[in-house]
Design a protein around this motif. Sequence first.
Motif: not given
Length: 698
Positions: A515-520
């Motif tokens: 969620v935080m690093l890959e924007g998933k």
Amino acid sequence: MSRDPRHDVLFEPLQIGPKTLRNRFYAVPHCTGYGTEKPGSQAWFRAMKAEGGWAAVCTEYAPVSWDSDESPYVSARLWDDEDLANLAVMCERVHEHGALAGIELTHSGGHAINRQSRLPSVGPSQLASDYDPHLVPKAMELADIRRVREDWVRAATRSREAGFDIVYVYGGHSYLPLQFLSPFYNRRTDAYGGSFENRARFWLETIEAVREAVGDDCAIAVRTCVEALGPAGVDLDEGLEFVRAADHLVDLWDVNVGSIAEWSKDSGASRFFKEGYQLEWTGRVREATAKPIVGVARLTNPDRMAEIVSSGVWDLIGAARPSIADPFLPRKIEEGRYGEIRECIGINTCISKSETGHHLGCTQNATAGEEYRRGWHPELFEPAANADRDVLVVGAGPAGMECAIVLGKRGFRRVHLVDAEAEVGGHFRWVTQLPGLGEWARVVNWRRIQLDKLANVEVITGSRLQAKDVREYGAEIVVVAAGARWSSDGVNGVTHDPIPGADASQAHVLTPEQVMLEGKRPPGSRVVVFDGEGYFVAAGLAELLAGEGLDVELVTLHERVARVADESLEGPLLRQHLHDLGIRQRSGSFVAEIHEGGVRGHDEHGEQFELEADGVVIATQRLSNEELYLELAADEDALRAEQIEAVYRIGDCVAPRIPAEAIFDGHRLAREIDGEKPALALPAKRERLVLERARSHA
Ligand code: ADP
């Protein structure tokens, strides 16, 4: 570098009663878990602030009577001469560094749990404590009122004998004097209840008696919450009225807000309160007094401090948390060493560790609480016996950065801090992007600045090292600080197995890092966040996703959402905040299965539930990134072939813990890296009573 002349005002002395403060920095009373039980930790910890330039340094609350026994919490006490002897050590050490010593004498009245003394608590009226409604006090008879006043005078006299310069009649945080003052606690119909004058009587009489006993030799300080920000105290009008009524008896007003039940609004976490937040209320105390005032508000900015003192709002800059994060804050300002100030991040680990763990610690300052038992000084570092070696630190998260700084200060020939990512900071790169946690970035910023200053430390980013690269790097000592990652299959503390269907390679299952690093993001608008950890990550993700317009349900296996954040005083405010954002909170519940379209689970009573969801964020537990370390450690011959003497690991790479422990771990290894077995922490001094007889029978 010299200091900005605007800050000169902070270094003017100030008279309080018969005593003189050398400057305008005042370390206010705060809990440590040391009390009178750990006199060494108490004395060394407080003395470090004196050495760092604070003009006065205070104890935590120190009850005067046996029926204010704070157990299971740890307080200072002044009940007998042994308490006196233990606290006298603190006075001596604080005086050695030219500061005044203050003692926060008090009685917590109807809030005293008295687990050890077994005595009933006492209060103005028989009303269950709002702090712990299980607790019902005895309504004080006139003889009780007299006795507590006499206890206070006796404790004040002992305080003077111990060497204290400042003696408190502390009533803030809705302790006994404020309980008398507040109609919320005081329903008496005698001379101590009813009108303001009657409600103020107990406190005024007590201050008067203490002043008469020690006022010629000691400054008399009164600490009060001038605005309760809730029912458990007084509002600002009555708070100021009390200041006017008692002003002739007081040498120093120590003012704050909140109450014992609303402590979260006094020691406000940075998540909800910005620097200076208390000034809205305590900034008005000047209307009621011309006497010296000290206030607090998590102040670390020297410009702001100077402005407050110059404008006359307060005379002294008080600090608890900023003085823990940097005991040398005054000296650094005095000498213009602004870039070295280790600013408090408002995470409140000091509170959780002192209240629940009975030994204060700090995220920013790894040496806090270790002054006596480990002999650590926040600013002084011994040259290392093996400083002629090169050290490679793999991983520039909080632990690796801290370790590299201490290694640098210990004079190692070359320290290389290498990280795979483009930026240093490790998991703090994204944790600090969670809503409200921006101030935590000070952990990384301060360390980045210090690393830049160390000529023997080089930071190399964008380089992921494999075991072979590490072996061939050329360093004799290797420290692996590779951190941890969130589980991608839902392994958890309930079943100790993965959760069926929890597979983060699928679109509808997400880890915190994704969620935080890959924007998933989930493929639809309904999301379940499942929390096994109980601290800040799941709650932060829920808030973030709700802020993006998603429909969020936060399921936690703990008895309430963010239970661990209760220890840092964030829990109740956080749950209210999440509620206000429309996030549903389901506690005591376990997500047992995840499928496309939702989850199945059960609550603490075994009732089954099903939730429809387009995606599930799994924050069940973290796992150490230990592969690199294990691979290196497993092949001793290969290490020897490259002249590598030792491989260590630190921080979350050992076991995922709170940030303060990862940083402590990095610091500790660097402090002890020239010892016999640096991987194992040296034993720290323990403070406990040792009976001679018990020894001879052993
Ligand atoms: P801690 O909290 O213990 O400091 P973090 O998880 O915050 O740990 O940081 C660990 C850091 O280590 C991350 O920045 C990550 O990029 C880095 N790292 C992990 N493995 C390697 C590696 N093999 N080479 C270089 N850097 C690495």
